[in-house]
Design an enzyme around this catalytic site. Structure first.
Site, mmCIF file in Angstrom:
data_model
loop_
_atom_site.group_PDB
_atom_site.id
_atom_site.type_symbol
_atom_site.label_atom_id
_atom_site.label_comp_id
_atom_site.label_asym_id
_atom_site.label_seq_id
_atom_site.Cartn_x
_atom_site.Cartn_y
_atom_site.Cartn_z
ATOM 1 N N CYS A 145 1.852 3.705 1.952
ATOM 2 C CA CYS A 145 2.760 3.954 3.034
ATOM 3 C C CYS A 145 3.544 2.799 3.545
ATOM 4 C CB CYS A 145 2.049 4.588 4.245
ATOM 5 S SG CYS A 145 1.228 6.064 3.802
ATOM 6 N N ASN A 198 0.945 -1.329 0.032
ATOM 7 C CA ASN A 198 -0.139 -0.121 0.145
ATOM 8 C C ASN A 198 0.887 1.325 -0.102
ATOM 9 O OD1 ASN A 198 0.859 -0.317 2.798
ATOM 10 N ND2 ASN A 198 -0.891 0.990 3.366
ATOM 11 N N GLU A 227 2.773 0.001 5.081
ATOM 12 C CA GLU A 227 2.451 -0.832 6.280
ATOM 13 C C GLU A 227 2.099 -2.326 6.095
ATOM 14 O OE1 GLU A 227 0.074 3.106 7.332
ATOM 15 O OE2 GLU A 227 0.558 1.887 5.272
#
Length: 330
Positions: free
Chosen positions: A250, A248, A252
């Site tokens: 960012c 995704n 994570e």
């Protein structure tokens, strides 16, 4: 505008729904969404309202549908039908505030022959431009800016163009970009060895691996992009029964295609009492957070059927922590 006024405006703009008037109303809606069917709504409300557990803001968004997950990954295969289907699905997710990631390495390089039409391929970076333009439009109708992750493998013939695509200020601003680097590439960098840029078994160009590495580093130093993903390391620790190519926006969650992940965090600073960690409270809130995230997956609205099916299959969630430094200070 004062800080309380700014907070109230933000609450009203992004999170209040229907007759809700304050933060407590929002938290109760969120707690009931995840916990009413399992009799946990009040427990969830208590943990969220006292600041010990926070779901991702997707759970709070004041939309007509209970959209819970933050992280989504989609495949991009080398056909116009696949590209446009992924773009359509990604727009549906972005519409409700989810972030989407893709690996564009399956797209043939710029200038390659398209046998079905006799034309020339425009390459992965041009299709990233299509995704970017679409999300610029979609985000304006929603409550947050679009967020995308674009990934290209380190041996793709267009990797240099990809690395420099955000050189101009404001270009591709809806994207974070990362190069997926392999163990073999890092060994080639270490040994100053040659590196083939290839697609479909054909070598397009041979360069020094270290030159490509230096190009990545220089651009990352200039403007923060691209990042790197050690993709072999990701797959050595991959718990899914299929390979992973993307994450995704960012980073994570590294996810297979058409899988979403629901996130939340514990605020560790809230578990310190009299200079000591209240372990029992931390234990109970951790379990409560897990139950909340799982309940959200079950009750969530999913704009794409395939995402719902595969996310229910894996039931993957992500419970993290924040407030580590504050906890140590306390």
């Amino acid at each position: 505008m004062t800080r309380p006024e700014m907070s109230q405006n933000l609450l009203a703009k992004r999170y209040l729904q229907g007759n809700e008037k304050n933060w407590g109303d929002v938290v109760m809606r969120v707690a009931k969404h995840a916990g009413e069917k399992i009799g946990k709504a009040q427990e969830f409300y208590d943990s969220i309202h006292n600041g010990k557990f926070f779901p991702s803001r997707m759970s709070y968004m004041g939309t007509a549908h209970p959209f819970a997950s933050s992280c989504f990954v989609f495949p991009v295969y080398d056909s116009l039908d696949s590209i446009m289907q992924t773009l359509s699905d990604a727009c549906q997710v972005q519409k409700y505030g989810g972030g989407t990631g893709y690996n564009f390495s399956h797209l043939r390089p710029n200038g390659d022959l398209i046998e079905s039409s006799g034309g020339e391929a425009s390459g992965p970076v041009s299709f990233m431009g299509l995704f970017h333009n679409a999300m610029e439009v979609v985000h304006r109708a929603g409550k947050k800016h679009a967020a995308q992750m674009g990934i290209l493998n380190c041996d793709h013939p267009n990797v240099m163009e990809f690395i420099q695509c955000k050189d101009k200020e404001g270009a591709y601003w809806t994207f974070n970009i990362s190069v997926a680097v392999t163990d073999r590439f890092m060994e080639a960098v270490k040994n100053n060895a040659d590196w083939d840029l290839q697609f479909g078994g054909k070598v397009y160009k041979t360069i020094k691996a270290k030159d490509l590495w230096d190009y990545i580093v220089q651009h990352a130093w200039n403007n923060g992009d691209p990042g790197i993903i050690f993709i072999d390391t990701v797959n050595r620790h991959n718990c899914y029964p299929e390979p992973i190519e993307a994450c995704n926006p960012c980073g994570e969650q590294m996810l297979p295609p058409y899988v979403a992940c629901n996130l939340g965090s514990l605020d560790l600073s809230r578990f310190v009492v009299g200079g000591e960690i209240h372990w029992k409270d931390l234990d109970e809130t951790t379990r409560r957070g897990i139950r909340f995230l799982d309940g959200s997956v079950e009750a969530a609205f999913w704009p794409v059927d395939k995402i719902r099916e595969r996310t229910h299959q894996y039931r993957n969630i992500g419970l993290g922590v924040m407030g580590w430094a504050d906890m140590l200070l306390l």
